[in-house]
Design a protein around this motif. Structure first.
Motif, PDB file in Angstrom:
ATOM      1  N   LEU A  51       0.850  -1.186   0.000  1.00 23.69           N
ATOM      2  CA  LEU A  51       0.000   0.000   0.000  1.00 23.69           C
ATOM      3  C   LEU A  51       0.885   1.233   0.000  1.00 23.69           C
ATOM      4  O   LEU A  51       1.940   1.253   0.640  1.00 23.69           O
ATOM      5  CB  LEU A  51      -0.897   0.012   1.242  1.00 23.69           C
ATOM      6  CG  LEU A  51      -2.108  -0.929   1.234  1.00 23.69           C
ATOM      7  CD1 LEU A  51      -2.771  -0.919   2.608  1.00 23.69           C
ATOM      8  CD2 LEU A  51      -3.112  -0.546   0.160  1.00 23.69           C
TER       9      LEU A  51
ATOM     10  N   SER B  82       0.618   6.834   1.926  1.00 26.60           N
ATOM     11  CA  SER B  82      -0.500   7.717   2.293  1.00 26.60           C
ATOM     12  C   SER B  82      -1.803   6.954   2.544  1.00 26.60           C
ATOM     13  O   SER B  82      -2.792   7.528   2.983  1.00 26.60           O
ATOM     14  CB  SER B  82      -0.722   8.728   1.170  1.00 26.60           C
ATOM     15  OG  SER B  82      -0.991   8.039  -0.036  1.00 26.60           O
ATOM     16  N   VAL B  83      -1.799   5.640   2.251  1.00 26.38           N
ATOM     17  CA  VAL B  83      -3.043   4.872   2.367  1.00 26.38           C
ATOM     18  C   VAL B  83      -3.076   4.124   3.696  1.00 26.38           C
ATOM     19  O   VAL B  83      -2.130   3.410   4.045  1.00 26.38           O
ATOM     20  CB  VAL B  83      -3.166   3.874   1.199  1.00 26.38           C
ATOM     21  CG1 VAL B  83      -4.403   2.996   1.351  1.00 26.38           C
ATOM     22  CG2 VAL B  83      -3.215   4.612  -0.128  1.00 26.38           C
ATOM     23  N   PHE B  84      -4.159   4.284   4.439  1.00 28.12           N
ATOM     24  CA  PHE B  84      -4.323   3.606   5.720  1.00 28.12           C
ATOM     25  C   PHE B  84      -4.438   2.093   5.493  1.00 28.12           C
ATOM     26  O   PHE B  84      -5.096   1.648   4.562  1.00 28.12           O
ATOM     27  CB  PHE B  84      -5.584   4.143   6.412  1.00 28.12           C
ATOM     28  CG  PHE B  84      -5.888   3.455   7.719  1.00 28.12           C
ATOM     29  CD1 PHE B  84      -4.969   3.492   8.766  1.00 28.12           C
ATOM     30  CD2 PHE B  84      -7.084   2.778   7.908  1.00 28.12           C
ATOM     31  CE1 PHE B  84      -5.246   2.868   9.974  1.00 28.12           C
ATOM     32  CE2 PHE B  84      -7.368   2.146   9.111  1.00 28.12           C
ATOM     33  CZ  PHE B  84      -6.445   2.187  10.147  1.00 28.12           C
TER      34      PHE B  84
ATOM     35  N   PRO C  66      -5.743  -0.987   7.385  1.00 27.03           N
ATOM     36  CA  PRO C  66      -6.455  -1.499   8.563  1.00 27.03           C
ATOM     37  C   PRO C  66      -5.899  -2.838   9.054  1.00 27.03           C
ATOM     38  O   PRO C  66      -5.846  -3.087  10.258  1.00 27.03           O
ATOM     39  CB  PRO C  66      -7.897  -1.667   8.082  1.00 27.03           C
ATOM     40  CG  PRO C  66      -8.011  -0.827   6.857  1.00 27.03           C
ATOM     41  CD  PRO C  66      -6.650  -0.818   6.233  1.00 27.03           C
TER      42      PRO C  66
ATOM     43  N   LYS D 130       1.619  -7.783  -0.450  1.00 25.42           N
ATOM     44  CA  LYS D 130       1.468  -9.061  -1.166  1.00 25.42           C
ATOM     45  C   LYS D 130       2.774  -9.385  -1.878  1.00 25.42           C
ATOM     46  O   LYS D 130       3.475  -8.489  -2.332  1.00 25.42           O
ATOM     47  CB  LYS D 130       0.350  -8.958  -2.202  1.00 25.42           C
ATOM     48  CG  LYS D 130      -1.015  -8.789  -1.602  1.00 25.42           C
ATOM     49  CD  LYS D 130      -2.054  -8.593  -2.698  1.00 25.42           C
ATOM     50  CE  LYS D 130      -3.402  -8.250  -2.082  1.00 25.42           C
ATOM     51  NZ  LYS D 130      -4.142  -7.307  -2.891  1.00 25.42           N
TER      52      LYS D 130
ATOM     53  N   ASP E 189       1.549  -3.786 -13.452  1.00 23.83           N
ATOM     54  CA  ASP E 189       0.755  -2.617 -13.846  1.00 23.83           C
ATOM     55  C   ASP E 189      -0.668  -3.006 -14.194  1.00 23.83           C
ATOM     56  O   ASP E 189      -1.629  -2.338 -13.843  1.00 23.83           O
ATOM     57  CB  ASP E 189       1.364  -1.952 -15.098  1.00 23.83           C
ATOM     58  CG  ASP E 189       2.542  -1.059 -14.746  1.00 23.83           C
ATOM     59  OD1 ASP E 189       2.545  -0.516 -13.630  1.00 23.83           O
ATOM     60  OD2 ASP E 189       3.438  -0.913 -15.589  1.00 23.83           O
ATOM     61  N   LYS E 190      -0.793  -4.112 -14.936  1.00 21.53           N
ATOM     62  CA  LYS E 190      -2.089  -4.484 -15.484  1.00 21.53           C
ATOM     63  C   LYS E 190      -2.975  -5.184 -14.462  1.00 21.53           C
ATOM     64  O   LYS E 190      -4.175  -5.001 -14.452  1.00 21.53           O
ATOM     65  CB  LYS E 190      -1.874  -5.379 -16.705  1.00 21.53           C
ATOM     66  CG  LYS E 190      -2.949  -5.197 -17.745  1.00 21.53           C
ATOM     67  CD  LYS E 190      -2.556  -5.806 -19.077  1.00 21.53           C
ATOM     68  CE  LYS E 190      -1.873  -4.810 -19.999  1.00 21.53           C
ATOM     69  NZ  LYS E 190      -1.296  -5.441 -21.193  1.00 21.53           N
ATOM     70  N   LEU E 191      -2.387  -5.989 -13.586  1.00 23.28           N
ATOM     71  CA  LEU E 191      -3.238  -6.805 -12.725  1.00 23.28           C
ATOM     72  C   LEU E 191      -2.824  -6.862 -11.251  1.00 23.28           C
ATOM     73  O   LEU E 191      -3.666  -6.711 -10.372  1.00 23.28           O
ATOM     74  CB  LEU E 191      -3.306  -8.238 -13.286  1.00 23.28           C
ATOM     75  CG  LEU E 191      -4.210  -9.211 -12.527  1.00 23.28           C
ATOM     76  CD1 LEU E 191      -5.663  -8.754 -12.566  1.00 23.28           C
ATOM     77  CD2 LEU E 191      -4.098 -10.618 -13.093  1.00 23.28           C
ATOM     78  N   LEU E 192      -1.549  -7.065 -10.986  1.00 22.59           N
ATOM     79  CA  LEU E 192      -1.164  -7.378  -9.600  1.00 22.59           C
ATOM     80  C   LEU E 192      -1.328  -6.211  -8.638  1.00 22.59           C
ATOM     81  O   LEU E 192      -1.617  -6.410  -7.466  1.00 22.59           O
ATOM     82  CB  LEU E 192       0.283  -7.888  -9.557  1.00 22.59           C
ATOM     83  CG  LEU E 192       0.576  -9.143 -10.397  1.00 22.59           C
ATOM     84  CD1 LEU E 192       2.018  -9.588 -10.184  1.00 22.59           C
ATOM     85  CD2 LEU E 192      -0.393 -10.270 -10.043  1.00 22.59           C
ATOM     86  N   ALA E 193      -1.128  -4.994  -9.135  1.00 25.94           N
ATOM     87  CA  ALA E 193      -1.233  -3.830  -8.251  1.00 25.94           C
ATOM     88  C   ALA E 193      -2.307  -2.875  -8.756  1.00 25.94           C
ATOM     89  O   ALA E 193      -2.526  -2.755  -9.958  1.00 25.94           O
ATOM     90  CB  ALA E 193       0.106  -3.112  -8.188  1.00 25.94           C
ATOM     91  N   ASN E 194      -2.979  -2.231  -7.841  1.00 30.64           N
ATOM     92  CA  ASN E 194      -3.932  -1.174  -8.194  1.00 30.64           C
ATOM     93  C   ASN E 194      -3.237   0.165  -7.921  1.00 30.64           C
ATOM     94  O   ASN E 194      -3.007   0.513  -6.772  1.00 30.64           O
ATOM     95  CB  ASN E 194      -5.192  -1.316  -7.345  1.00 30.64           C
ATOM     96  CG  ASN E 194      -6.203  -0.218  -7.640  1.00 30.64           C
ATOM     97  OD1 ASN E 194      -5.857   0.820  -8.204  1.00 30.64           O
ATOM     98  ND2 ASN E 194      -7.444  -0.438  -7.260  1.00 30.64           N
TER      99      ASN E 194
ATOM    100  N   VAL F 130      -4.057   3.069  -7.736  1.00 35.10           N
ATOM    101  CA  VAL F 130      -4.733   4.074  -6.899  1.00 35.10           C
ATOM    102  C   VAL F 130      -4.241   3.965  -5.451  1.00 35.10           C
ATOM    103  O   VAL F 130      -4.069   4.958  -4.761  1.00 35.10           O
ATOM    104  CB  VAL F 130      -6.267   3.897  -6.948  1.00 35.10           C
ATOM    105  CG1 VAL F 130      -6.967   4.877  -6.022  1.00 35.10           C
ATOM    106  CG2 VAL F 130      -6.774   4.065  -8.372  1.00 35.10           C
ATOM    107  N   ILE F 131      -4.014   2.742  -5.002  1.00 33.13           N
ATOM    108  CA  ILE F 131      -3.671   2.555  -3.590  1.00 33.13           C
ATOM    109  C   ILE F 131      -2.338   1.838  -3.368  1.00 33.13           C
ATOM    110  O   ILE F 131      -1.825   1.844  -2.259  1.00 33.13           O
ATOM    111  CB  ILE F 131      -4.782   1.750  -2.859  1.00 33.13           C
ATOM    112  CG1 ILE F 131      -5.169   0.499  -3.666  1.00 33.13           C
ATOM    113  CG2 ILE F 131      -5.982   2.607  -2.573  1.00 33.13           C
ATOM    114  CD1 ILE F 131      -6.118  -0.441  -2.927  1.00 33.13           C
TER     115      ILE F 131
END
Lengths: 79, 259
Positions: free
Chosen positions: A9, A12-14, A16, A40, A63-68, A70-71
């Motif tokens: 992550l 800047s992303v919390f 939990p 992961k 880029d395409k699948l393993l990571a998003n 945005v976060i």
């Protein structure tokens, strides 16, 4: 060739889950644990023959699948 | 009108949506398998709740590659109304229809409970029969509903009035204790720039009959029925799908109403 991809992550992303693990570790006596961030880990087996091609294909896959994006951010290691 | 409900492997609210559309609202409804591309003449597409592809990797991450998503993309681009519910919201985020991402709930628990959401905007096909500020009692059932987007994106969503539902208490106040999952700005639902793609974490299809504890979700479906009947979306759709002119049932000819 093999590649390892670490997805985490963004700072800047919390996280939990990481927070829950931090609390758990402190509650079982690890008072010195200040923070835990959960991520992961992927091992890719690729039909590539050069480190460059391996890195580039692993990055493309991340880029395409393993990571998003945005976060999450990722890091590739060629083995 | 006809609802098209996409079925991914692992969807589990597809039949709830089908039941609400067909049996409660008396509309036509079709289940659309994710490997197909045919939207079967649907006037509105619903991406239902569930656990598409087991939610492996990330919620919605794999579902976005399903062949039907290309058709849904074209449908949305032509102005067709698309509703994402819960997992459907997560799929729409991963597929880039909507900005942001879902994080694990602040509680790190799967939460299944009735919540209150306030309708923030009524100029979408799914809220036009609501009144602004109306509070709906609708259940949530999710583990990853903690909406996140970069501060600049949140600002843009607010500025463009694209936050459609916000978690509130029964008195319509957006207090922290009423935010079930930790979403930024208590965001429970948003829309795209064109306002025809709307998604929310709560399940309106599970709140369409009083026997289920609430019928507040009905207004979401009644809104889109009204939108289609009044021709707000239909003309562009018929064009996009190459559908012949006559519309079904008692619906008035859409093109006439559009002009």
């Amino acid at each position: 060739m093999k590649a390892r991809v670490y997805v985490t992550l963004k700072p800047s992303v919390f996280d939990p889950q990481g927070k829950t693990i931090t609390d758990a570790l402190q509650s079982i006596g690890y008072a010195g644990v200040e923070d835990v961030r959960q991520g992961k880990y992927f091992e890719l087996e690729l039909a590539t023959t050069t480190p460059e091609a391996t890195r580039s294909m692993a990055a493309d896959i991340a880029d395409k699948l393993l990571a998003n994006p945005v976060i999450e951010s990722y890091r590739v290691e060629v083995v | 009108m006809r609802f098209g409900i996409v079925v991914f492997p692992g969807s589990n609210c597809d039949h709830d949506a089908y039941h609400a559309a067909k049996h409660v609202l008396g509309q036509e409804a079709e289940l659309l398998w994710h490997k197909d591309r045919d939207l079967k003449g649907s006037d509105c597409i619903i991406l239902p709740g569930g656990f598409a592809h087991g939610d492996y990797l990330r919620t919605g991450a794999i579902a976005r590659f399903s062949p039907i998503m290309q058709s849904v993309k074209e449908f949305a681009a032509a102005g067709g109304p698309v509703l994402g519910i819960c997992n459907g919201f997560q799929v729409l985020l991963e597929a880039g229809f909507l900005p942001g991402a879902m994080l694990r709930n602040r509680s790190v628990r799967f939460q299944c409970e009735h919540v209150f959401v306030r309708v923030e905007q009524t100029d979408t096909p799914f809220t036009l029969a609501c009144t602004r500020g109306q509070v709906l009692k609708i259940p949530i059932a999710h583990g990853e509903g903690n909406y996140f987007a970069a501060p600049g994106v949140i600002e843009q969503l607010e500025r463009e009035r694209r936050v459609i539902f916000r978690y509130v208490n029964a008195s319509a106040e957006a207090v922290e204790s009423a935010n079930p999952n930790g979403s930024i700005a208590a965001i429970g639902g948003i829309c795209n720039e064109e306002r025809n793609v709307v998604a929310l974490m709560p399940h309106p299809e599970r709140a369409c009959e009083l026997a289920l504890g609430s019928s507040d979700g009905l207004v979401i479906f009644e809104s889109v029925i009204q939108a289609i009947r009044s021709g707000r979306c239909a003309a562009t759709l018929r064009h996009a799908q190459g559908r012949p002119e006559p519309s079904r049932g008692a619906s008035p000819p859409a093109a006439a109403l559009v002009q």
